[in-house]
Motif scaffolding. Structure first.
Motif, PDB file in Angstrom:
ATOM      1  N   THR B 364      34.816  28.749  46.112  1.00 32.15           N
ATOM      2  CA  THR B 364      34.544  29.802  47.098  1.00 32.15           C
ATOM      3  C   THR B 364      35.743  30.730  47.226  1.00 32.15           C
ATOM      4  N   ALA B 365      36.947  30.117  47.305  1.00 32.74           N
ATOM      5  CA  ALA B 365      38.140  30.924  47.523  1.00 32.74           C
ATOM      6  C   ALA B 365      38.343  31.908  46.390  1.00 32.74           C
ATOM      7  N   TRP B 366      38.274  31.445  45.161  1.00 38.55           N
ATOM      8  CA  TRP B 366      38.622  32.349  44.065  1.00 38.55           C
ATOM      9  C   TRP B 366      37.512  33.333  43.747  1.00 38.55           C
ATOM     10  N   LEU B 367      36.262  32.977  44.046  1.00 39.01           N
ATOM     11  CA  LEU B 367      35.218  33.988  43.919  1.00 39.01           C
ATOM     12  C   LEU B 367      35.368  35.049  45.005  1.00 39.01           C
ATOM     13  N   PHE B 368      35.745  34.621  46.210  1.00 44.04           N
ATOM     14  CA  PHE B 368      36.006  35.585  47.277  1.00 44.04           C
ATOM     15  C   PHE B 368      37.163  36.497  46.887  1.00 44.04           C
ATOM     16  N   PHE B 369      38.192  35.914  46.227  1.00 40.15           N
ATOM     17  CA  PHE B 369      39.343  36.706  45.786  1.00 40.15           C
ATOM     18  C   PHE B 369      38.899  37.766  44.781  1.00 40.15           C
ATOM     19  N   LEU B 370      38.018  37.376  43.871  1.00 42.81           N
ATOM     20  CA  LEU B 370      37.498  38.339  42.909  1.00 42.81           C
ATOM     21  C   LEU B 370      36.807  39.495  43.626  1.00 42.81           C
ATOM     22  N   GLY B 371      35.976  39.151  44.620  1.00 44.45           N
ATOM     23  CA  GLY B 371      35.319  40.195  45.399  1.00 44.45           C
ATOM     24  C   GLY B 371      36.328  41.067  46.124  1.00 44.45           C
ATOM     25  N   ALA B 372      37.405  40.445  46.635  1.00 46.20           N
ATOM     26  CA  ALA B 372      38.417  41.205  47.360  1.00 46.20           C
ATOM     27  C   ALA B 372      39.113  42.188  46.423  1.00 46.20           C
ATOM     28  N   VAL B 373      39.453  41.741  45.209  1.00 46.43           N
ATOM     29  CA  VAL B 373      40.094  42.648  44.250  1.00 46.43           C
ATOM     30  C   VAL B 373      39.136  43.777  43.895  1.00 46.43           C
ATOM     31  N   ALA B 374      37.823  43.452  43.770  1.00 44.73           N
ATOM     32  CA  ALA B 374      36.858  44.491  43.404  1.00 44.73           C
ATOM     33  C   ALA B 374      36.724  45.521  44.506  1.00 44.73           C
ATOM     34  N   ILE B 375      36.650  45.077  45.779  1.00 46.33           N
ATOM     35  CA  ILE B 375      36.411  46.038  46.843  1.00 46.33           C
ATOM     36  C   ILE B 375      37.657  46.873  47.127  1.00 46.33           C
ATOM     37  N   SER B 376      38.856  46.364  46.757  1.00 49.51           N
ATOM     38  CA  SER B 376      40.063  47.154  46.981  1.00 49.51           C
ATOM     39  C   SER B 376      40.273  48.175  45.890  1.00 49.51           C
ATOM     40  N   ALA B 377      39.310  48.334  45.004  1.00 51.92           N
ATOM     41  CA  ALA B 377      39.374  49.342  43.937  1.00 51.92           C
ATOM     42  C   ALA B 377      40.607  49.119  43.070  1.00 51.92           C
ATOM     43  N   LEU B 378      40.852  47.859  42.693  1.00 48.98           N
ATOM     44  CA  LEU B 378      41.974  47.561  41.822  1.00 48.98           C
ATOM     45  C   LEU B 378      41.443  47.309  40.421  1.00 48.98           C
ATOM     46  N   PRO B 379      42.146  47.786  39.404  1.00 41.38           N
ATOM     47  CA  PRO B 379      41.666  47.542  38.050  1.00 41.38           C
ATOM     48  C   PRO B 379      41.775  46.059  37.738  1.00 41.38           C
ATOM     49  N   PRO B 380      41.056  45.486  36.793  1.00 41.59           N
ATOM     50  CA  PRO B 380      40.062  46.135  35.956  1.00 41.59           C
ATOM     51  C   PRO B 380      38.626  45.915  36.400  1.00 41.59           C
ATOM     52  N   LEU B 381      38.393  45.759  37.716  1.00 38.58           N
ATOM     53  CA  LEU B 381      37.036  45.441  38.147  1.00 38.58           C
ATOM     54  C   LEU B 381      36.240  46.702  38.487  1.00 38.58           C
ATOM     55  N   ASN B 382      34.985  46.469  38.898  1.00 37.26           N
ATOM     56  CA  ASN B 382      34.051  47.580  38.978  1.00 37.26           C
ATOM     57  C   ASN B 382      34.367  48.561  40.099  1.00 37.26           C
ATOM     58  N   GLY B 383      34.986  48.086  41.195  1.00 37.78           N
ATOM     59  CA  GLY B 383      35.318  49.017  42.281  1.00 37.78           C
ATOM     60  C   GLY B 383      36.213  50.130  41.791  1.00 37.78           C
ATOM     61  N   PHE B 384      37.168  49.790  40.916  1.00 37.03           N
ATOM     62  CA  PHE B 384      38.077  50.809  40.399  1.00 37.03           C
ATOM     63  C   PHE B 384      37.319  51.833  39.580  1.00 37.03           C
ATOM     64  N   VAL B 385      36.363  51.382  38.756  1.00 32.75           N
ATOM     65  CA  VAL B 385      35.670  52.315  37.863  1.00 32.75           C
ATOM     66  C   VAL B 385      34.948  53.392  38.662  1.00 32.75           C
ATOM     67  N   SER B 386      34.180  52.972  39.699  1.00 32.45           N
ATOM     68  CA  SER B 386      33.434  54.003  40.426  1.00 32.45           C
ATOM     69  C   SER B 386      34.364  54.870  41.265  1.00 32.45           C
ATOM     70  N   GLU B 387      35.465  54.295  41.798  1.00 31.11           N
ATOM     71  CA  GLU B 387      36.375  55.153  42.556  1.00 31.11           C
ATOM     72  C   GLU B 387      37.097  56.109  41.634  1.00 31.11           C
ATOM     73  N   TRP B 388      37.432  55.684  40.426  1.00 31.54           N
ATOM     74  CA  TRP B 388      38.054  56.586  39.463  1.00 31.54           C
ATOM     75  C   TRP B 388      37.143  57.746  39.155  1.00 31.54           C
ATOM     76  N   MET B 389      35.852  57.443  38.964  1.00 29.04           N
ATOM     77  CA  MET B 389      34.918  58.514  38.682  1.00 29.04           C
ATOM     78  C   MET B 389      34.809  59.471  39.863  1.00 29.04           C
ATOM     79  N   THR B 390      34.858  58.927  41.093  1.00 26.83           N
ATOM     80  CA  THR B 390      34.799  59.803  42.261  1.00 26.83           C
ATOM     81  C   THR B 390      36.035  60.701  42.321  1.00 26.83           C
ATOM     82  N   PHE B 391      37.215  60.120  42.054  1.00 26.01           N
ATOM     83  CA  PHE B 391      38.440  60.934  42.030  1.00 26.01           C
ATOM     84  C   PHE B 391      38.337  62.051  41.001  1.00 26.01           C
ATOM     85  N   GLN B 392      37.860  61.688  39.784  1.00 25.23           N
ATOM     86  CA  GLN B 392      37.755  62.699  38.742  1.00 25.23           C
ATOM     87  C   GLN B 392      36.786  63.795  39.160  1.00 25.23           C
ATOM     88  N   ALA B 393      35.678  63.390  39.802  1.00 22.16           N
ATOM     89  CA  ALA B 393      34.722  64.404  40.257  1.00 22.16           C
ATOM     90  C   ALA B 393      35.400  65.354  41.246  1.00 22.16           C
TER      91      ALA B 393
END
Lengths: 218, 658, 315
Positions: B364-393
């Motif tokens: 539970t802890a490390w899956l939650f950590f993965l979600g936390a890294v994703a929602i903080s828009a940190l690479p290389p997870l999916n949150g970063f990709v969509s925020e990068w695209m928003t910045f570029q837009a």
């Protein structure tokens, strides 16, 4: 000096003037604000010299020289003498929170540059973006006067505003006529002298909070 | 027997979700024309139908992803400590079906019916746990705000239906094409208000932090991860499809309004999230933030679409918004399921009473950590990709917007601020909940969740990683929606033209400016370097390692020394005090001398400003108006009959003209 | 294929250069500060000796820490070195290059390193780690909007955030700075002080836990783990300085592998980094550390500078 080089130099000096204005606004201590306004006067003198070299207007050389001597050396020295002689608090206190003043300053810059478009016919091509920068300096100088409590900082704001007036005049018409410029500088020097004497002599109420003037009611 | 029923119910929900996902994937990657299905006539005045096009299929995919994970998760979760599991299973099934129907609706009546049922079934889920009386109040607030929103929606739909010939979407589209600009803007603003109330856009978000935590965790995951997206589906459908100006750009004011609302929601949502210590309330506020980020992308797409800017840029912005929809569903679902695991095993939602769970509940802890890294828009997870695209837009759009590019710049800087705030918030949430020492006996005796719950979380975690490292695959899913809504080539051509693992925004040949990055390559380098450093840590010689208690200035280490969540967020509470207006009360109980303090009590509170400033005043106004009106009901029959008479006469006078 | 190999080797060479030179820059700054304070100071190679010393030492780990704690130093170093690979130090990009990362990805990688450090600090329990983590994350998030605005103002004319292309544009423009460039440079210099953890934002030489921001997160690490994190700190400082140099200070980028061009590029890079280190030395020796709740005002000044840079460019 070619026109293009002059325009570029005045552009860069405009940016440096804006930065020193921000330093005055964000200064936490009195002597930092005084140094910043002295630096501002130096940049202004250099801008005047550049414009003089580009247009060949001899008056501008004289004005640049007077600016540097009076506003970069004399007046800051006078203020530092007052600050050192009298034990007043060195910290700059303000009426509104620092973040609000910074936001207002940013708004003023946007306003000035927005107006720049409609003020097109007035300015000359050689001075680049000097007009909006000058307007910004005037308005932010007044903002400093409006938002700070102590008299000495308000003097600094007045000097900065006057720098802005000179820069604006430069942008619009290659500087004001020599006689008017000397008159304005004399006025400022006189004002600074009066204020300095007042602060030095009236030692008991030296830590004058301008807000105390509100007690002078009928 | 009941347990078997619950398992069977959820299994069927899960199987249905997988089937729908397969259908949606096939539809999105294929080239079949938009599907249409006529439903039996329930009402004499309306023909009901379902129609699936690119946008609908994409949202069906979003719904089915989170539903599949929730269906895997729910039976074990409900088996542990649920209240009325049968009711919750039924409500969940109804909820999911209604959300899917909203996305597939082909006409007004189907849409609104499914919308209402969606609200009702989620309300059942919110109030199902009757052990806590807060839930009933949360449910009431939810119903009130949802119905206010639906009222606004109804008005805007009916304006279109009145002008048009029928109630199905093609007729509404034709009706909108003939509207004058001010009416069209009014319809759009009403629809934005209606959908925004459901999506949790500031200032209509007040119900969200109360209602989402009240529902069972898998239902919270569905409400946060999917229902908010269904509301955003409505906004996309209205702005880009129904109200679109044929062959021209949307009014610039629409785009700026959406951009402004998005930025405000993002910043305010994450600021309020930082001060929460209830895990699920914190996650609910983060949903407000992410809805804001999606609206920023949508706003830029509205500004640049229809020919005002290059087609590639508008497609980029819309693809960013839609991708963030999918990404948020994945990582928010994961986080809610994780929080639910913690709640199920410890019985506690308050992170200040937890701690040290990483050793007791590692998965539970490390899956939650993965979600936390994703929602903080940190690479290389999916949150970063969509925020990068928003910045570029935003950056590429600013080159086209002239002087208004300054506002786009400020929006980009606020977006960067929310990314930083989200990272700080999740460092706090993860650190205080899972790391350090257990603060109470609940946390000390926690054990790992059963395998089905972990499996549900694992599905969403895999989705997060895949969407981050394989953006080309994600862009293929977005081809149909973006091409249909904005025209032009699809998302693949705008974003992954140079390869499936390269994100290339902009188009240098069209004079737009171009930036290309490869998150996959960077992630590969990162993994390589990490492996290298790990292998080399035994050089020049393997250093001896020993364990020792943490230094606590010589006192016996205990959980009291661990940093609290409130303490972690305190600097931000002080820095942003103007936005928080925190309330603070310190009570000192002194002994014989004022310097000897026997007891010190500190109470600090941060209340949502929208509640105090906006809602309290509206409630007060409604209550006083109701009080005024109450004085008219005198209790005498003659008064009432006279009232009816006067009303009839007035109506006759007013409407007998036409 | 050849072009890809050339580009990968260039990227790796730049990363190796930054990792190798990181501690040297710290040593130079320390030496400069000492000289200004009329002390002899340690030699400029002292940071290398410190790193070797740490590598030889044993590790003491807190008994409340999870296995993640052992991975944190390695991950932080990997993230920082990956960021170092993204900065254009010696070469401008050739045509048709394999895209790697841009300014936003670089800032995000540094943010990832900071996030991992903060979580690791909370892992060991105890109050100092939490306090350092909380303050470092607070300062980090206040830097982000100003940093984004500076990057925005530089990127908005070229329409790209790729660092190689921005450096090439700066090369082409050579010494023709404009007012927006200057204001963005001043903003970046203010942010450099915050990101590298120098006075007036943070004191890198302090030993008092209550005054630590960055150091507070490192208290529980020891031995090779601490060596990894200290090396990462040195590399991060050099990455930020080279980012400022690439975006604002032109001249000297090479084209190929020719010896003369490379030598010139290396010399130019050394000069730019020395100039920026001189700036750090002057600021560290002239100012005192700000009280923590004055730092947002200081960073607000940077934000307004960057905002002005964008306004002057756009309006």
């Amino acid at each position: 000096m070619s026109v293009e080089l002059a325009t570029r130099l005045i552009d860069i000096l405009g940016g440096l003037l804006l930065f020193t204005m921000l330093l005055i606004l964000a200064a936490g201590q009195l002597f930092r604000a005084i140094y910043a306004v002295a630096a501002q006067a130096v940049f202004l003198g250099i801008a005047g010299a550049v414009l003089a070299a580009a247009t060949g207007n001899v008056d501008l050389w004289i004005i640049a020289g007077i600016t540097i001597v009076a506003k970069a050396v004399l007046l800051p020295w006078l203020l530092m003498v007052v600050v050192n002689r009298v034990h007043i608090s060195r910290e700059i206190e303000s009426v509104m929170p620092a973040s609000l003043t910074l936001i207002l300053a940013a708004g003023i810059v946007v306003l000035a540059f927005h107006l720049n478009a409609s003020l097109g016919p007035v300015r000359q091509a050689i001075t680049g973006n000097a007009l909006p920068v000058g307007v910004t300096l005037i308005l932010i100088g007044v903002l400093v006067m409006a938002s700070r409590r102590k008299a000495l900082v308000q003097m600094v704001g007045l000097f900065a505003s006057e720098n802005g007036i000179f820069f604006t005049a430069m942008a619009v018409s290659q500087g004001m006529p020599l006689i008017i410029e000397i008159g304005v500088i004399l006025d400022v020097v006189l004002g600074a002298l009066v204020m300095g004497i007042l602060v030095l002599r009236v030692r008991s109420s030296v830590d004058t909070d301008i807000a105390d003037l509100e007690d002078l009611r009928g | 027997m009941r347990r078997v029923a619950v398992w069977v119910g959820h299994l069927s929900i899960g199987v249905a979700a997988v089937l729908v996902a397969i259908f949606a994937l096939g539809f999105l990657t294929g080239s079949a024309p938009a599907a249409h299905l006529d439903l039996p006539r329930l009402f004499p005045f309306a023909a009901m139908s379902l129609s699936v096009d690119g946008l609908s299929a994409f949202f069906l995919l979003v719904i089915s992803l989170v539903t599949a994970a929730a269906a895997m998760y729910a039976p074990s979760y409900l088996g542990a400590h649920a209240h009325a599991p049968g009711v919750q299973t039924l409500a969940l099934a109804a909820f999911v079906v209604c959300m899917a129907l909203v996305c597939c609706a082909g006409d007004l009546v189907t849409f609104l019916l499914a919308w209402e049922c969606m609200t009702l079934s989620s309300w059942v889920l919110v109030v199902s746990d009757t052990r806590n009386e807060e839930n009933a109040r949360a449910g009431l607030l939810y119903m009130v705000v949802a119905h206010a929103g639906t009222a606004a929606l109804l008005v805007s739909f009916l304006v279109l239906a009145e002008r048009g010939g029928g109630l199905d979407f093609p007729a509404l589209r034709a009706a909108a094409a003939g509207l004058d600009p001010s009416t069209r803007t009014a319809v759009f603003l009403l629809a934005l208000a209606g959908f925004g109330a459901k999506a949790g856009v500031v200032p209509l978000h007040v119900w969200l932090p109360k209602a989402h935590p009240a529902a069972p965790s898998h239902a919270s995951a569905l409400m946060s991860g999917v229902m908010l997206k269904v509301a955003l589906y409505g906004i996309f459908r209205f702005a880009f499809d129904l109200l679109a100006v044929p062959g021209g750009p949307l009014p610039a004011s629409w785009g700026w309004t959406v951009l402004l609302l998005g930025t405000a929601s993002a910043v305010i949502g994450v600021l309020l999230a930082l001060q929460q210590h209830d895990l699920k309330r914190l996650l609910a506020f983060h949903s407000v933030e992410n809805v804001g980020i999606i609206l920023i992308g949508a706003g830029v797409a509205m500004l640049l679409g229809g020919g005002r800017g290059p087609a590639a840029l508008a497609t980029l912005a819309l693809a960013a918004a839609l991708l963030h929809t999918l990404n948020h569903a994945a990582f928010k679902g994961l986080l809610f399921l994780g929080a639910g695991s913690v709640l199920a095993r410890t019985g506690v939602r308050n992170m200040e009473e937890l701690g040290g769970l990483a050793r007791r509940m590692p998965w539970t802890a490390w899956l939650f950590f993965l979600g936390a890294v994703a929602i903080s828009a940190l690479p290389p997870l999916n949150g970063f990709v969509s925020e990068w695209m928003t910045f570029q837009a935003l950056i590429l759009g600013a080159t086209r917007l002239g002087a208004s590019g300054l506002l786009a710049g400020v929006a980009a800087s606020m977006l960067a601020l929310t990314g930083g705030l989200a990272a700080a918030c999740f460092a706090k949430a993860f650190g205080v909940t899972f790391l350090g020492r257990p603060r109470t006996a609940h946390a000390e005796h926690a054990t790992e969740s059963p395998a089905p719950m972990i499996a549900g979380m694992l599905l969403l975690a895999v989705a997060c990683v895949a969407l981050g490292l394989l953006p080309g695959w994600a862009m293929r899913l977005l081809d149909r929606p973006t091409a249909e809504l904005l025209g032009g080539a699809g998302a693949s051509a705008a974003v992954t033209a140079r390869g499936p693992m390269i994100l290339a925004a902009g188009d240098a040949t069209a004079g737009v400016g171009a930036t290309a990055i490869s998150v996959t390559a960077v992630a590969a380098l990162f993994a390589l370097l990490a492996a290298l450093a790990w292998a080399l840590r035994g050089w020049p010689r393997r250093a001896p390692r020993r364990l020792a208690p943490t230094w606590t200035c010589g006192m016996t280490p205990s959980a009291r020394f661990d940093y609290t969540g409130t303490g972690f967020a305190k600097p931000l509470r002080l820095i942003f005090a103007a936005l928080y207006r925190p309330r603070r009360e310190i009570l000192k109980e002194t002994g014989p001398s004022p310097y000897v303090i026997r007891r010190l009590s500190y109470q600090g509170e941060v209340v949502d400003l929208a509640e105090t400033v906006l809602y309290a005043r509206v409630k007060h106004w409604i209550a006083s108006a109701a009080h005024e009106i109450r004085s008219y009901s005198t209790g005498r029959i003659h008064g009432y009959i006279a009232f009816v008479l006067v009303t009839l006469v007035v109506c006759l006078l007013l409407f007998a003209r036409a | 294929m050849d072009a890809i190999i050339a580009q990968v080797s260039r990227t790796l060479a730049q990363a190796v250069l930054l990792v190798a030179a990181g501690p040297l820059v710290t040593g130079i700054v320390q030496k400069g500060k000492a000289r200004l304070q009329c002390r002899a100071g340690a030699s400029v190679w002292q940071p290398y000796r410190d790193l070797l010393k740490l590598l030889r030492k044993g590790t003491v780990q807190s008994d409340t820490a999870s296995p993640f704690f052992r991975a944190v130093p390695v991950l932080v170093l990997a993230a920082t070195v990956t960021a170092a690979a993204l900065v254009p130090v010696l070469w401008t990009p050739g045509g048709g290059d394999l895209p790697f990362g841009d300014a936003i990805l670089l800032v995000a990688l540094l943010a990832l390193a900071r996030f991992l450090l903060a979580v690791g600090a909370l892992d060991a329990g105890g109050a100092f780690g939490g306090m350092g983590a909380s303050r470092e994350m607070t300062v980090g998030l206040l830097v982000e909007p100003a940093l984004m605005l500076s990057v925005f103002s530089v990127a908005v004319t070229g329409g790209t955030t790729e660092l190689g292309l921005l450096a090439a544009r700066r090369e082409a423009l050579a010494l023709s700075w404009t007012a927006p460039d200057l204001l963005a440079l001043f903003a970046m210099l203010i942010l450099t002080l915050a990101e590298t953890g120098r006075i007036p934002v943070d004191n890198p030489d302090t030993h008092l836990e209550l005054t630590m921001l960055h150091e507070g997160m490192l208290l529980e690490h020891s031995g090779p783990g601490l060596a990894c994190i200290v090396l990462a700190t040195h590399v991060k400082q050099l990455v930020i300085l080279s980012l400022v140099a690439a975006l604002f200070l032109p001249l000297g980028l090479a084209q190929g592998w020719g010896a003369a061009g490379l030598g010139l590029a290396l010399g130019a890079f050394a000069l730019k980094v020395l100039a920026l280190s001189g700036f750090l030395v002057l600021v560290e020796s002239s100012y005192a550390k700000l009280r923590f709740f004055r730092v947002p005002q200081f960073l607000g000044l940077g934000f307004v500078c960057a905002f002005l840079a964008l306004a002057l460019r756009v309006l």
